[in-house]
Enzyme design. Structure first.
Site, PDB file in Angstrom:
ATOM      1  CD1 TRP A 115      26.433  22.050 125.728  1.00 16.44           C
ATOM      2  CD2 TRP A 115      26.047  19.825 125.721  1.00 16.44           C
ATOM      3  NE1 TRP A 115      28.001  21.478 125.095  1.00 16.44           N
ATOM      4  CE2 TRP A 115      27.238  19.442 125.246  1.00 16.44           C
ATOM      5  CE3 TRP A 115      25.634  18.397 125.586  1.00 16.44           C
ATOM      6  CZ2 TRP A 115      28.272  19.032 125.022  1.00 16.44           C
ATOM      7  CZ3 TRP A 115      26.649  17.231 124.413  1.00 16.44           C
ATOM      8  CH2 TRP A 115      28.307  17.930 124.491  1.00 16.44           C
ATOM      9  CG  HIS A 127      64.042  22.964 105.023  1.00 13.29           C
ATOM     10  ND1 HIS A 127      65.490  23.026 104.885  1.00 13.29           N
ATOM     11  CD2 HIS A 127      63.682  24.283 104.831  1.00 13.29           C
ATOM     12  CE1 HIS A 127      65.758  24.537 104.943  1.00 13.29           C
ATOM     13  NE2 HIS A 127      64.321  24.652 104.828  1.00 13.29           N
ATOM     14  CB  CYS A 145      19.406  22.937 126.506  1.00 16.45           C
ATOM     15  SG  CYS A 145      20.260  23.781 127.535  1.00 16.45           S
ATOM     16  CD  GLU A 205      41.484  20.815 112.086  1.00 17.87           C
ATOM     17  OE1 GLU A 205      42.252  20.077 112.911  1.00 17.87           O
ATOM     18  OE2 GLU A 205      40.287  21.313 112.767  1.00 17.87           O
ATOM     19  CG  ASN A 250      18.854  26.172 124.593  1.00 20.51           C
ATOM     20  OD1 ASN A 250      19.675  25.932 125.125  1.00 20.51           O
ATOM     21  ND2 ASN A 250      18.524  26.427 123.232  1.00 20.51           N
ATOM     22  N   GLY A 251      20.016  28.431 127.478  1.00 18.77           N
ATOM     23  CA  GLY A 251      20.650  29.736 127.282  1.00 18.77           C
ATOM     24  C   GLY A 251      21.788  29.636 128.600  1.00 18.77           C
ATOM     25  CD  GLU A 254      38.273  14.799 110.996  1.00 19.83           C
ATOM     26  OE1 GLU A 254      38.741  13.790 111.663  1.00 19.83           O
ATOM     27  OE2 GLU A 254      38.488  15.818 111.031  1.00 19.83           O
ATOM     28  CE  LYS A 263      37.818  18.773 111.058  1.00 17.99           C
ATOM     29  NZ  LYS A 263      39.135  18.750 111.734  1.00 17.99           N
ATOM     30  NE  ARG A 316      18.374  23.666 120.415  1.00 21.69           N
ATOM     31  CZ  ARG A 316      18.979  23.929 119.973  1.00 21.69           C
ATOM     32  NH1 ARG A 316      18.859  23.824 117.841  1.00 21.69           N
ATOM     33  NH2 ARG A 316      19.012  24.968 120.495  1.00 21.69           N
ATOM     34  CE  LYS A 373      33.337  15.069 118.486  1.00 22.19           C
ATOM     35  NZ  LYS A 373      33.795  15.726 116.874  1.00 22.19           N
TER      36      LYS A 373
HETATM   37  C1  AGP Z   1      39.383  15.583 114.992  1.00 22.41           C
HETATM   38  O1  AGP Z   1      38.727  16.285 113.333  1.00 22.41           O
HETATM   39  C2  AGP Z   1      39.318  14.681 114.997  1.00 22.41           C
HETATM   40  N1  AGP Z   1      37.689  13.760 115.582  1.00 22.41           N
HETATM   41  C3  AGP Z   1      40.174  14.280 116.250  1.00 22.41           C
HETATM   42  O2  AGP Z   1      41.194  14.121 116.039  1.00 22.41           O
HETATM   43  C4  AGP Z   1      39.444  14.994 117.368  1.00 22.41           C
HETATM   44  O3  AGP Z   1      39.642  16.409 117.861  1.00 22.41           O
HETATM   45  C5  AGP Z   1      40.964  14.082 118.117  1.00 22.41           C
HETATM   46  O4  AGP Z   1      40.140  13.165 118.737  1.00 22.41           O
HETATM   47  C6  AGP Z   1      40.482  14.717 120.497  1.00 22.41           C
HETATM   48  O5  AGP Z   1      39.018  15.020 120.688  1.00 22.41           O
HETATM   49  P1  AGP Z   1      38.388  15.141 121.558  1.00 22.41           P
HETATM   50  O6  AGP Z   1      39.173  17.235 121.383  1.00 22.41           O
HETATM   51  O7  AGP Z   1      37.586  15.185 122.226  1.00 22.41           O
HETATM   52  O8  AGP Z   1      39.580  15.100 122.473  1.00 22.41           O
END
Ligand code: AGP
Length: 615
Positions: A75, A511, A2, A488, A101-102, A495, A492, A27, A610
């Site tokens: 938060w 394969h 927070c 993963e 905050n905590g 994207e 990274k 935050r 996001k």
């Molecule tokens: C991951 O780096 C991406 N930003 C994206 O794949 C994300 O994980 C996905 O959209 C799911 O989002 P969420 O965890 O908020 O549901």
């Protein structure tokens, strides 16, 4: 996390606090509030929503001519975001007010004691418990506010940065810190308090940062005195002259939010298991699981629905749940699950994983599962989000806001929650020995410091990134627990650097993908000591014989892969089920540095949001 802001001095407190809260919204931003002492009385205004919502509300609610005030942008960790749970919180007498905050881990037992002594509570927060504990001590011991805060905090278990004042003593603010940052800006006959220096950097560059287990009594005209909470001993004042600008402060001195969040992972993981992982007692305490243990133990299977990085966390969970708790698990892309007419019954437990708690496909999958009678458990990072409200029960990650679009600390804290659940179920089913169970608890508690150790390879990883930043394609390979980590790592890189990358189970090379291998194709191989190590080494040999460039993610001290690979990046040793929490770190840093070297917009990559709240 927070954001907290306070002011005491000769200026109008209100504009300083409101602007300061806006700078701290990174935050937390689910609710906000302010308390002002206008010379005669204490006024509080607070609301669900952002600081702007508070600003609109304050104007119509309270007088803002005050020289003393505290403000908070939340938060949520305890209590959903709403007007009542927003900070500041009053004591029962209405004299004391606090922002915090905590997380107070023992708030439940403290609350019960206070209720027994006649205290009442309006909110569901741990913070309201703390301010009434301080009031109770102040009245019982007949001491000043500073002493009451010190005595009360010695009864508290958890993390906090707080600011408190008494409307009957408006020349004083008391602050304290354990585990959450707290800075004091020192001006001419005025003091600023904040979670970081961004709210006061334009007023003064002279700052004092409290250390953990320190508190301070700030009196206008008398200055600031810092003491140890434990034994009240005086602490020397160390005033720093700040060199950072506003933007640098908001990013904690890092160039991007993504890098800041990568480096926050030791604390984020620690905050996520705080109050849940009780190693000495051999207990994992999770109300959402405890209250529904029968459903988990009697389930035919667990179906995990998620998207993107959260889906990768679900894949790690599949390995952990089946390996340790011997419960069948299926992992589904939520976007596929919701439309493929899946067979779902009341004998299924569905776990929905989502950082934002707003992903449309995941929300739709949850509704479909519930419509078919399944029990749905949520793992979210945003308290009170749509998914958190839609699921039957859940457990929050305590990663704090994740601003960078590329998910990093959300991934490791999701895995932390899922590991706690898997170990809890394994213990309940007796599918692992008690000694193994305790060994996993002990090792999980050490993960934050091992993540911190893995982060120390940053400079070396940057050198590797510089060599491969112009690659057109990359291959990521892993086996077992580290196959999802390979996926993963590839995501990274894709994207944020826009380089095509694929993750594969290492054994799948022969394969098809091995046809891709040549000198232009960097291959990142996760080859930790415990995970089918010999098999992965033979995969590395296959790549080497075809002139592939190999970057090995290895257990520290590994020499075998070092002889074969072009580069190795070491991570500390741990138990195999916990290795994804470490092996993902170098892959996050590798993609970050490549993207920065390519001049990409790391925090807001093209075409991405996001939270994908539409189909
Ligand atoms: C991951 O780096 C991406 N930003 C994206 O794949 C994300 O994980 C996905 O959209 C799911 O989002 P969420 O965890 O908020 O549901």
């Amino acid at each position: 996390m927070c954001g907290i802001v306070g002011y005491i001095g000769h200026r109008e407190a209100y504009p300083i606090i409101i602007e300061g809260l806006k700078r701290l919204e990174y935050r937390g931003y689910d609710s906000a509030g302010i308390a002002l002492f206008d010379g005669t009385d204490l006024k509080v205004s607070k609301t669900k929503g952002k600081v702007l919502d508070l600003e609109n509300r304050v104007a119509s609610e309270i007088s803002t001519n005050a020289k003393l005030g505290i403000g908070h942008t939340r938060w949520a960790t305890h209590g959903v975001p709403n007007d009542i749970n927003a900070h500041p919180h009053y004591s029962n007498s209405g004299n004391l007010v606090i922002i915090h905050n905590g997380i107070i881990e023992n708030y439940d037992s403290l609350k019960k004691e206070l209720i027994a002594r006649g205290y009442t509570f309006k909110s569901d927060t741990d913070t309201e418990v703390l301010i009434n504990l301080i009031e109770d001590v102040k009245l019982k011991e007949n001491v000043k506010l500073g002493k009451a805060v010190q005595i009360a905090l010695n009864q508290v278990i958890g993390a906090y940065s707080i600011a408190v004042f008494d409307k009957n003593k408006p020349d004083e603010i008391v602050i304290a810190r354990l585990g959450s940052p707290l800075a004091v800006g020192i001006g001419e006959d005025e003091f600023f308090i904040a979670s970081d220096a961004s709210p006061f950097i334009e007023y003064t560059k002279n700052a004092v940062y409290l250390e953990d287990e320190e508190m301070a009594i700030i009196r206008i005209n008398k200055g600031i005195k810092i003491r140890k909470i434990k034994d009240d001993t005086l602490v020397d004042l160390y005033v720093q002259e700040l060199q950072m600008n506003l933007e640098q402060i908001e990013k904690g001195g890092y160039e991007h939010f993504m890098l800041k969040e990568i480096h926050e992972q030791p604390n984020a993981i620690r905050d996520t298991y705080r109050g849940r992982l009780l190693v000495k007692e051999g207990i994992i305490r999770m109300a959402g699981v405890d209250d529904n243990m029968e459903k988990f133990l009697n389930a035919n299977r667990i179906v995990i629905v998620a998207c993107g990085t959260s889906w990768h966390a679900g894949l790690v969970a599949e390995y952990i749940f089946e390996d340790l708790a011997r419960i069948p698990v299926e992992v589904e892309y939520a976007s596929e699950f919701r439309y493929r007419n899946p067979v779902i019954t009341s004998n299924d437990v569905v776990i929905a994983i989502s950082q934002s708690g707003e992903t449309a496909d995941t929300l739709a999958a949850i509704k479909l599962a519930k419509a078919n009678g399944a029990f749905v458990f949520g793992v979210c990072n945003v308290v009170g989000s749509s998914i958190a409200r839609e699921t039957n029960a859940g457990a929050y990650t305590h990663a704090g806001p994740e601003i960078g679009v590329a998910s990093t600390k959300a991934f490791t804290t999701q895995i932390t929650v899922l590991t706690l659940i898997a170990l809890k179920l394994a213990k309940a089913k007796g599918s692992i020995s008690n000694s193994d169970y305790r060994y996993h608890l002990q090792e999980l508690e050490l993960i934050p410091e091992k993540v911190a150790k893995a982060l120390q390879s940053d400079e070396h990883i940057k050198e590797v990134a510089d060599i491969y930043k112009d690659a057109r394609n990359c291959l990521y390979l892993g086996r077992g627990y580290n196959f999802p980590v390979a996926l993963e790592g590839a995501l990274k890189l894709k994207e944020i650097s826009y380089i095509h990358a694929e993750g594969y189970p290492a054994a799948e090379m022969k394969h098809g993908p091995i046809a891709l291998i040549d000198e232009q194709m960097p291959v990142i191989v996760v080859a930790t000591k415990k995970g089918h190590y010999e098999k992965v080494v033979s995969n590395i040999q296959e790549i080497k014989s075809r002139k592939g460039k190999i970057i090995g993610i290895v257990t520290e001290g590994d020499v075998h892969v070092q002889e074969l690979a072009d580069h190795i990046i070491e991570v500390p040793e741990t138990l195999e089920p916990l290795s994804p929490l470490l092996t993902t770190i170098p892959l996050q840093l590798l993609s970050y540095h490549i993207a920065v070297m390519l001049g990409k917009n790391v925090d807001q990559p093209r075409n991405l949001a996001k939270s994908v709240t539409v189909e």
